[in-house]
Scaffold this motif. Structure first.
Motif, short mmCIF file in Angstrom:
data_model
loop_
_atom_site.label_atom_id
_atom_site.label_comp_id
_atom_site.label_asym_id
_atom_site.label_seq_id
_atom_site.Cartn_x
_atom_site.Cartn_y
_atom_site.Cartn_z
N ALA A 80 25.09 18.08 -8.10
CA ALA A 80 26.28 18.40 -8.90
C ALA A 80 26.09 19.72 -9.63
O ALA A 80 27.01 20.56 -9.66
CB ALA A 80 26.57 17.27 -9.89
N TYR A 81 24.89 19.93 -10.22
CA TYR A 81 24.62 21.20 -10.90
C TYR A 81 24.69 22.37 -9.92
O TYR A 81 25.26 23.42 -10.23
CB TYR A 81 23.25 21.19 -11.59
CG TYR A 81 23.19 20.36 -12.85
CD1 TYR A 81 24.21 20.38 -13.78
CD2 TYR A 81 22.09 19.55 -13.11
CE1 TYR A 81 24.15 19.61 -14.93
CE2 TYR A 81 22.02 18.78 -14.26
CZ TYR A 81 23.06 18.82 -15.17
OH TYR A 81 22.99 18.07 -16.30
N LYS A 82 24.12 22.18 -8.74
CA LYS A 82 24.16 23.25 -7.73
C LYS A 82 25.60 23.55 -7.35
O LYS A 82 26.00 24.71 -7.25
CB LYS A 82 23.38 22.83 -6.48
CG LYS A 82 21.88 22.93 -6.60
CD LYS A 82 21.22 22.51 -5.29
CE LYS A 82 19.72 22.53 -5.34
NZ LYS A 82 19.13 22.10 -4.06
N SER A 83 26.36 22.49 -7.11
CA SER A 83 27.76 22.66 -6.72
C SER A 83 28.53 23.38 -7.83
O SER A 83 29.29 24.32 -7.56
CB SER A 83 28.38 21.29 -6.43
OG SER A 83 29.75 21.42 -6.14
N ASN A 84 28.32 22.93 -9.06
CA ASN A 84 29.00 23.57 -10.19
C ASN A 84 28.57 25.02 -10.34
O ASN A 84 29.39 25.90 -10.64
CB ASN A 84 28.73 22.80 -11.49
CG ASN A 84 29.49 21.49 -11.54
OD1 ASN A 84 30.47 21.29 -10.84
ND2 ASN A 84 29.03 20.58 -12.38
N ALA A 85 27.29 25.27 -10.14
CA ALA A 85 26.78 26.65 -10.25
C ALA A 85 27.40 27.53 -9.17
O ALA A 85 27.79 28.67 -9.43
CB ALA A 85 25.25 26.66 -10.14
N ARG A 86 27.50 26.98 -7.93
CA ARG A 86 28.13 27.75 -6.85
C ARG A 86 29.60 28.05 -7.19
O ARG A 86 30.07 29.18 -7.03
CB ARG A 86 28.06 26.98 -5.53
CG ARG A 86 26.77 27.16 -4.80
CD ARG A 86 26.82 26.55 -3.39
NE ARG A 86 25.54 25.92 -3.12
CZ ARG A 86 25.32 24.62 -3.12
NH1 ARG A 86 26.29 23.77 -3.32
NH2 ARG A 86 24.12 24.15 -2.90
N LYS A 87 30.30 27.00 -7.65
CA LYS A 87 31.72 27.19 -8.00
C LYS A 87 31.87 28.21 -9.12
O LYS A 87 32.75 29.07 -9.07
CB LYS A 87 32.34 25.85 -8.42
CG LYS A 87 32.56 24.91 -7.27
CD LYS A 87 33.12 23.58 -7.75
CE LYS A 87 33.25 22.59 -6.59
NZ LYS A 87 33.69 21.27 -7.06
N GLU A 88 30.99 28.11 -10.13
CA GLU A 88 31.06 29.05 -11.24
C GLU A 88 30.74 30.46 -10.77
O GLU A 88 31.40 31.42 -11.18
CB GLU A 88 30.08 28.62 -12.34
CG GLU A 88 30.28 29.35 -13.64
CD GLU A 88 29.43 28.78 -14.76
OE1 GLU A 88 29.06 29.57 -15.65
OE2 GLU A 88 29.15 27.58 -14.75
N ALA A 89 29.76 30.58 -9.89
CA ALA A 89 29.41 31.91 -9.34
C ALA A 89 30.59 32.48 -8.55
O ALA A 89 30.91 33.67 -8.67
CB ALA A 89 28.17 31.81 -8.46
N GLU A 90 31.23 31.63 -7.75
CA GLU A 90 32.40 32.08 -6.98
C GLU A 90 33.52 32.51 -7.92
O GLU A 90 34.18 33.53 -7.70
CB GLU A 90 32.88 30.98 -6.05
CG GLU A 90 31.95 30.72 -4.87
CD GLU A 90 32.35 29.49 -4.06
OE1 GLU A 90 33.41 28.88 -4.35
OE2 GLU A 90 31.61 29.15 -3.12
N LEU A 91 33.73 31.72 -8.99
CA LEU A 91 34.77 32.05 -9.95
C LEU A 91 34.46 33.37 -10.64
O LEU A 91 35.34 34.24 -10.77
CB LEU A 91 34.90 30.93 -10.98
CG LEU A 91 35.96 31.11 -12.05
CD1 LEU A 91 37.35 31.16 -11.43
CD2 LEU A 91 35.89 29.97 -13.06
N ILE A 92 33.21 33.54 -11.05
CA ILE A 92 32.81 34.80 -11.70
C ILE A 92 32.98 35.97 -10.74
O ILE A 92 33.47 37.03 -11.12
CB ILE A 92 31.35 34.70 -12.22
CG1 ILE A 92 31.29 33.73 -13.39
CG2 ILE A 92 30.80 36.06 -12.60
CD1 ILE A 92 29.87 33.37 -13.81
N GLU A 97 35.91 40.66 -9.05
CA GLU A 97 36.66 41.40 -8.04
C GLU A 97 38.06 41.74 -8.54
O GLU A 97 38.55 42.86 -8.33
CB GLU A 97 36.74 40.58 -6.74
CG GLU A 97 35.42 40.52 -5.98
CD GLU A 97 35.46 39.54 -4.81
OE1 GLU A 97 36.44 38.78 -4.68
OE2 GLU A 97 34.49 39.54 -4.03
N LEU A 98 38.72 40.77 -9.21
CA LEU A 98 40.05 41.04 -9.75
C LEU A 98 40.00 42.13 -10.81
O LEU A 98 40.85 43.03 -10.83
CB LEU A 98 40.65 39.75 -10.34
CG LEU A 98 41.05 38.68 -9.34
CD1 LEU A 98 41.49 37.41 -10.06
CD2 LEU A 98 42.18 39.18 -8.44
#
Length: 171
Positions: A80-92, A97-98
């Motif tokens: 779950a932490y890895k998944s959240n970290a990936r999602k947060e990294a993608e969001l960042i 990029e925006l």
């Protein structure tokens, strides 16, 4: 039927003609009773040990089960932490990029504005140079005109002097 050491000790054998030596039988029964008591004590002790070991085994199995559950929970939390970290990294990354796109867009708009300002300033410069050229030409014409007038005036004065001088000579 279960035989106890007490049963062995209290067992009576009828004596028959030409039977067993009673003393030997009783001695053997006594030895047998003592052995059986020892075996029963050992058996009781082993049963107690088995009970203790079974309790410990049950406790260890419970601990193993708890450890497995804890390990599974920890693995799930890690995932779950890895998944959240990936999602947060993608969001960042998307936000960056925006922001980068916005900065580039603003920079491009500034470049366009600067080019427009440069074109406007070149037009103003051209207009200013043209006005200065016209003003210079006008001033030059006025200077030329003034020179011509001064020349005519000098001629006129000269002519007048000459005409007055001739008149005064005549008089």
């Amino acid at each position: 039927m279960r035989i106890t050491p007490l049963d062995i000790q209290q067992k009576q054998f009828p004596v028959k003609f030409r039977g067993f030596d009673v003393e030997e039988v009783y001695a053997f029964l006594e030895v047998l009773r003592e052995e059986m008591e020892e075996l029963l004590r050992e058996n009781t002790s082993l049963k107690e040990q088995i009970h203790i070991i079974e309790s410990q085994l049950k406790e260890h199995k419970n601990m193993e089960s708890t450890l497995r559950e804890t390990l599974i929970t920890a693995q799930q939390m890690i995932e779950a932490y890895k998944s959240n970290a990936r999602k947060e990294a993608e969001l960042i990354t998307r936000e960056a990029e925006l922001k980068a796109d916005e900065i580039i867009k603003r920079a491009q708009e500034r470049v366009v504005k600067i080019h427009e300002d440069i074109v406007d300033l070149k037009g103003i410069r051209r207009h200013y140079k043209e006005e200065m050229r016209r003003l210079s030409e006008k001033i030059m014409r006025e200077i030329e005109f003034d020179k011509e007038r001064e020349g005519e005036s000098e001629e006129w004065d000269e002519n007048r002097r000459q005409s007055f001088g001739n008149d005064s000579d005549e008089t």
